[in-house]
Design a protein around this motif. Structure first.
Motif, PDB file in Angstrom:
ATOM      1  N   LYS A 160       3.151   2.131  -3.711  1.00 60.66           N
ATOM      2  CA  LYS A 160       2.090   3.336  -4.793  1.00 60.66           C
ATOM      3  C   LYS A 160       2.477   4.573  -5.124  1.00 60.66           C
ATOM      4  O   LYS A 160       2.472   4.342  -6.478  1.00 60.66           O
ATOM      5  CB  LYS A 160       0.298   2.823  -4.618  1.00 60.66           C
ATOM      6  CG  LYS A 160      -0.277   1.835  -4.674  1.00 60.66           C
ATOM      7  CD  LYS A 160      -1.470   1.570  -3.943  1.00 60.66           C
ATOM      8  CE  LYS A 160      -2.003   0.099  -3.926  1.00 60.66           C
ATOM      9  NZ  LYS A 160      -3.806   0.491  -3.563  1.00 60.66           N
ATOM     10  N   ASP A 161       3.305   4.914  -4.658  1.00 63.57           N
ATOM     11  CA  ASP A 161       3.209   5.974  -4.373  1.00 63.57           C
ATOM     12  C   ASP A 161       4.592   6.750  -4.036  1.00 63.57           C
ATOM     13  O   ASP A 161       4.665   7.326  -2.842  1.00 63.57           O
ATOM     14  CB  ASP A 161       2.481   7.418  -4.669  1.00 63.57           C
ATOM     15  CG  ASP A 161       2.694   8.412  -4.084  1.00 63.57           C
ATOM     16  OD1 ASP A 161       3.695   8.815  -5.236  1.00 63.57           O
ATOM     17  OD2 ASP A 161       2.071   9.665  -4.658  1.00 63.57           O
ATOM     18  N   GLN A 162       5.611   6.554  -4.722  1.00 64.21           N
ATOM     19  CA  GLN A 162       7.348   7.014  -4.359  1.00 64.21           C
ATOM     20  C   GLN A 162       7.631   7.829  -3.436  1.00 64.21           C
ATOM     21  O   GLN A 162       8.174   8.927  -2.974  1.00 64.21           O
ATOM     22  CB  GLN A 162       7.661   6.411  -5.366  1.00 64.21           C
ATOM     23  CG  GLN A 162       8.324   7.681  -6.306  1.00 64.21           C
ATOM     24  CD  GLN A 162       8.863   6.854  -7.095  1.00 64.21           C
ATOM     25  OE1 GLN A 162      10.550   7.179  -6.767  1.00 64.21           O
ATOM     26  NE2 GLN A 162       9.500   7.121  -8.687  1.00 64.21           N
ATOM     27  N   PHE A 163       6.207   9.965  -3.703  1.00 73.88           N
ATOM     28  CA  PHE A 163       6.826  10.746  -3.532  1.00 73.88           C
ATOM     29  C   PHE A 163       6.114  10.857  -2.565  1.00 73.88           C
ATOM     30  O   PHE A 163       5.629  12.467  -2.053  1.00 73.88           O
ATOM     31  CB  PHE A 163       6.013  11.521  -4.799  1.00 73.88           C
ATOM     32  CG  PHE A 163       7.298  11.505  -5.472  1.00 73.88           C
ATOM     33  CD1 PHE A 163       8.716  12.263  -5.313  1.00 73.88           C
ATOM     34  CD2 PHE A 163       6.755  11.428  -6.667  1.00 73.88           C
ATOM     35  CE1 PHE A 163       9.563  11.859  -6.722  1.00 73.88           C
ATOM     36  CE2 PHE A 163       7.857  11.093  -7.525  1.00 73.88           C
ATOM     37  CZ  PHE A 163       9.019  10.943  -7.585  1.00 73.88           C
ATOM     38  N   SER A 164       4.927  10.081  -1.942  1.00 74.55           N
ATOM     39  CA  SER A 164       3.994  10.200  -0.724  1.00 74.55           C
ATOM     40  C   SER A 164       4.442  10.609   0.400  1.00 74.55           C
ATOM     41  O   SER A 164       5.988   9.934   0.666  1.00 74.55           O
ATOM     42  CB  SER A 164       2.866   9.235  -0.852  1.00 74.55           C
ATOM     43  OG  SER A 164       3.598   7.883  -0.738  1.00 74.55           O
ATOM     44  N   TYR A 212       6.006   7.458   1.826  1.00 73.04           N
ATOM     45  CA  TYR A 212       7.475   6.652   1.155  1.00 73.04           C
ATOM     46  C   TYR A 212       8.314   6.979   1.709  1.00 73.04           C
ATOM     47  O   TYR A 212       9.382   5.974   1.948  1.00 73.04           O
ATOM     48  CB  TYR A 212       6.780   6.654  -0.514  1.00 73.04           C
ATOM     49  CG  TYR A 212       7.454   5.617  -1.150  1.00 73.04           C
ATOM     50  CD1 TYR A 212       7.376   4.437  -1.372  1.00 73.04           C
ATOM     51  CD2 TYR A 212       9.187   5.683  -1.105  1.00 73.04           C
ATOM     52  CE1 TYR A 212       7.843   3.710  -2.723  1.00 73.04           C
ATOM     53  CE2 TYR A 212       9.988   5.355  -1.571  1.00 73.04           C
ATOM     54  CZ  TYR A 212       9.317   4.440  -2.801  1.00 73.04           C
ATOM     55  OH  TYR A 212      10.811   3.356  -2.950  1.00 73.04           O
ATOM     56  N   GLN A 241      13.709   5.727  -3.308  1.00 75.24           N
ATOM     57  CA  GLN A 241      13.302   6.644  -4.516  1.00 75.24           C
ATOM     58  C   GLN A 241      13.706   5.652  -6.046  1.00 75.24           C
ATOM     59  O   GLN A 241      14.873   5.637  -5.666  1.00 75.24           O
ATOM     60  CB  GLN A 241      13.184   7.241  -4.410  1.00 75.24           C
ATOM     61  CG  GLN A 241      11.594   7.848  -3.606  1.00 75.24           C
ATOM     62  CD  GLN A 241      12.193   9.648  -3.276  1.00 75.24           C
ATOM     63  OE1 GLN A 241      13.099  10.707  -3.715  1.00 75.24           O
ATOM     64  NE2 GLN A 241      10.241   9.977  -2.700  1.00 75.24           N
ATOM     65  N   GLU A 296       0.826  -1.136   0.294  1.00 77.46           N
ATOM     66  CA  GLU A 296       0.226  -0.115   0.168  1.00 77.46           C
ATOM     67  C   GLU A 296       0.997   1.115  -0.151  1.00 77.46           C
ATOM     68  O   GLU A 296       0.004   2.136  -0.486  1.00 77.46           O
ATOM     69  CB  GLU A 296      -0.797   0.082   1.258  1.00 77.46           C
ATOM     70  CG  GLU A 296      -0.746   0.141   2.741  1.00 77.46           C
ATOM     71  CD  GLU A 296       0.841  -1.488   3.048  1.00 77.46           C
ATOM     72  OE1 GLU A 296       0.177  -1.644   4.738  1.00 77.46           O
ATOM     73  OE2 GLU A 296       0.407  -2.350   2.399  1.00 77.46           O
ATOM     74  N   ASP A 343       9.353   4.723 -18.049  1.00 80.98           N
ATOM     75  CA  ASP A 343       8.207   6.113 -17.450  1.00 80.98           C
ATOM     76  C   ASP A 343       9.777   6.790 -18.022  1.00 80.98           C
ATOM     77  O   ASP A 343       9.303   8.494 -19.001  1.00 80.98           O
ATOM     78  CB  ASP A 343       8.155   6.632 -16.615  1.00 80.98           C
ATOM     79  CG  ASP A 343       6.349   5.347 -16.375  1.00 80.98           C
ATOM     80  OD1 ASP A 343       5.693   5.232 -17.062  1.00 80.98           O
ATOM     81  OD2 ASP A 343       6.388   5.357 -15.177  1.00 80.98           O
TER      82      ASP A 343
END
Length: 529
Positions: free
Chosen positions: A44-48, A51, A111, A41, A117
């Motif tokens: 999902k977002d490495q910039f959250s 995280y 990260q 969970e 991408d």
């Protein structure tokens, strides 16, 4: 681009040495562990915030010191980036361990950049660049322009691959200059082509059909003469007498001279071929003589059931500098020798013959292994103007008791293989190699072999076997291979070890002579039955 490759390689090697192998190993392993254990969970977002908080424990004082060092190196050398990463090949990601970019733009440990991408290099490209002395990856970005990227592999203390140190340097100005130079070069070539075309058109207008046809017909006859033995001494171009006072006459004289040169060259080639065949035959004879000097008719001592010996020697060239020997000093004492002469080829083979002869002669005179080696060293040092040397492991086995006394003169660590399957790498203080310094003293080592125990010795061609990526087998991997085949009999043990070495080396040429010897002590009772 070779200069960029060399410059960035030096910078990355400096960065690795500045941060230190122990810190990098710790940083890589800590980051990999957190990254691999990352809850789904959060991933999902490495910039959250979740995280980033997850990896904050990695950002300690040591991390900031390492970051400051990287940033300083990057700024001082005007680099676009200088980072330490490892690869998540399953997700096609490059995961940061330390990002040396400006603090506002730097990624924290854990990260990542995605191959899909962000257009990062593939693992294959990274490996090719890191493994090459000349390759460097050049790419173009809308913002950064032309960037040259270099990679350096980072290993831990055991030689295990951790990841890469990556370095980017802006080469936009260099590419622009290169393009300008290419355009100028193309224009000059076009002008030269136009001039040559005009010159050719002028020559074509001259009356040269007959001389050219004459030369063409003579060349055709000469080609046929090349295949006919009866015309071997005939000169075709010498008597044409073409006098046109232009390039055709020059061509005529050149062809006449070429004909004479070819005739002389063919004669020299025949002589060189004969000499080469003779040298090859002599080298083959030398190889057979060298092999015949080594005990090879196994079992070596069919009348002695107290022990069993098997050995092999594979030279890197036609002849080599490795050798082994096994002979009885008296009815109850067996002498075992394995050695590796410095260098390869004929010089090593000659020194090998001398060393083997001196060792065997001195051993049969009696004395302890240390006394034998000390006398042999003194003899080999005399008149050794080429400063050749030899590493030697020599042991004397009492076949009635199993007591083995050995001396190690700069040789590899032997392996003791117990009957119950346990293996031990015998690491002792080695003496100096023989032939280098006279008057040295050597120490005896003692070992007791029980019934069924074996002793395995080898030359450095085993642990230093090298594949096409310049990766060595190493002593720990060699020991694992020996343990894996510890249940094999002596012959199969050596054959299976060699098979595993060949599987590691693959298509790479053999790096060094590879010699192995194993002795199994079967006990006095075996000889009495």
């Amino acid at each position: 681009m070779k200069e960029y490759k060399r410059e960035t390689a030096n910078i990355m090697e400096y960065a690795v040495s500045l941060l230190g192998a122990s810190y990098l190993e710790k940083a890589y392993n800590s980051t990999k562990k957190l990254y691999n254990d990352l809850p789904e969970e959060i991933a999902k977002d490495q910039f959250s915030e979740e995280y980033i908080d997850y990896f904050l424990e990695l950002i300690d004082e040591d991390f900031w010191n390492a970051y400051d060092s990287l940033a300083l190196i990057r700024e001082k050398n005007k680099l676009a980036s200088l980072d330490f990463i490892f690869l998540d090949q399953e997700r096609k990601r490059a995961v940061y361990v330390i990002d040396g970019s400006d603090i506002e733009e730097a990624y924290i440990p854990g990260q990542w950049l995605s191959e899909e991408d962000n257009g990062i290099d593939t693992p294959e490209q990274m490996d090719k660049v890191a493994s090459s002395k000349y390759k460097i990856y050049v790419g173009y970005g809308d913002v950064s322009g032309w960037i040259a990227t270099n990679y350096l592999k980072v290993y831990d203390a055991n030689g295990e691959f951790l990841g890469y140190c990556t370095c980017d340097i802006n080469v936009t100005d260099f590419i622009k200059d290169l393009i300008v130079e290419a355009i100028v070069y193309i224009l000059i070539c076009m002008i030269l082509i136009a001039i040559v075309a005009y010159r050719v058109s002028c020559i074509m207008r001259k009356k040269m059909i007959i001389p050219i046809n004459t030369l063409a017909m003579t060349a055709e006859e000469y080609t046929k003469r090349d295949k006919a033995v009866e015309d071997e001494d005939k000169l075709f171009f010498e008597g044409l007498n073409i006098h046109t006072n232009d390039e055709i006459e020059t061509l005529y004289h050149s062809l006449a001279d070429m004909e004479l040169d070819i005739k002389e060259t063919m004669g020299r080639i025949r002589m060189m071929t004969a000499e080469k065949e003779k040298a090859a035959a002599e080298m083959d004879l030398a190889a057979r003589i060298q092999v015949s000097m080594l005990p090879g008719n196994f079992p070596l001592f069919p009348d002695h059931s107290e022990f069993d010996i098997y050995a092999s020697m594979d030279p890197a060239k036609e002849v080599g500098g490795d050798f082994y020997d096994a002979f009885l000093i008296d009815p109850t004492h067996l002498c075992l020798v394995i050695a590796d002469v410095s260098g390869k080829g004929v010089p090593a083979a000659l020194f090998m013959v001398i060393s083997k002869t001196v060792i065997k002669h001195r051993a049969r005179m009696g004395g302890s292994p240390s006394e034998i080696i000390e006398d042999v060293n003194k003899t080999l040092c005399e008149g050794n103007s080429e400063m050749m040397f030899v590493t030697v492991w020599l042991a004397i086995l009492d076949i009635t008791t199993g007591e083995m006394i050995s001396v190690n003169a700069g040789h590899e660590n032997p392996v003791l293989m117990r009957k119950n399957g346990e293996c031990e790498l015998i690491k002792t203080v080695h003496g100096m190699v023989l032939g280098a310094v006279p008057g040295l003293k050597y120490e005896n080592e003692y070992c007791n072999l029980s019934e069924g125990d074996r002793f395995f010795v080898y030359t450095d061609g085993l642990p230093e076997a090298t594949n096409s990526q310049d990766e060595r087998l190493t002593e720990p991997v060699m020991f694992e291979i020996i343990q894996k085949h510890s249940a094999d009999d002596n012959r199969m043990l050596l054959q299976n070890i060699r098979s595993d070495v060949d599987a590691f080396v693959k298509d790479a040429p053999q790096f060094d002579d590879l010699t192995m010897l194993v002795i199994e002590y079967k006990g006095k009772s075996a000889g009495d039955n």
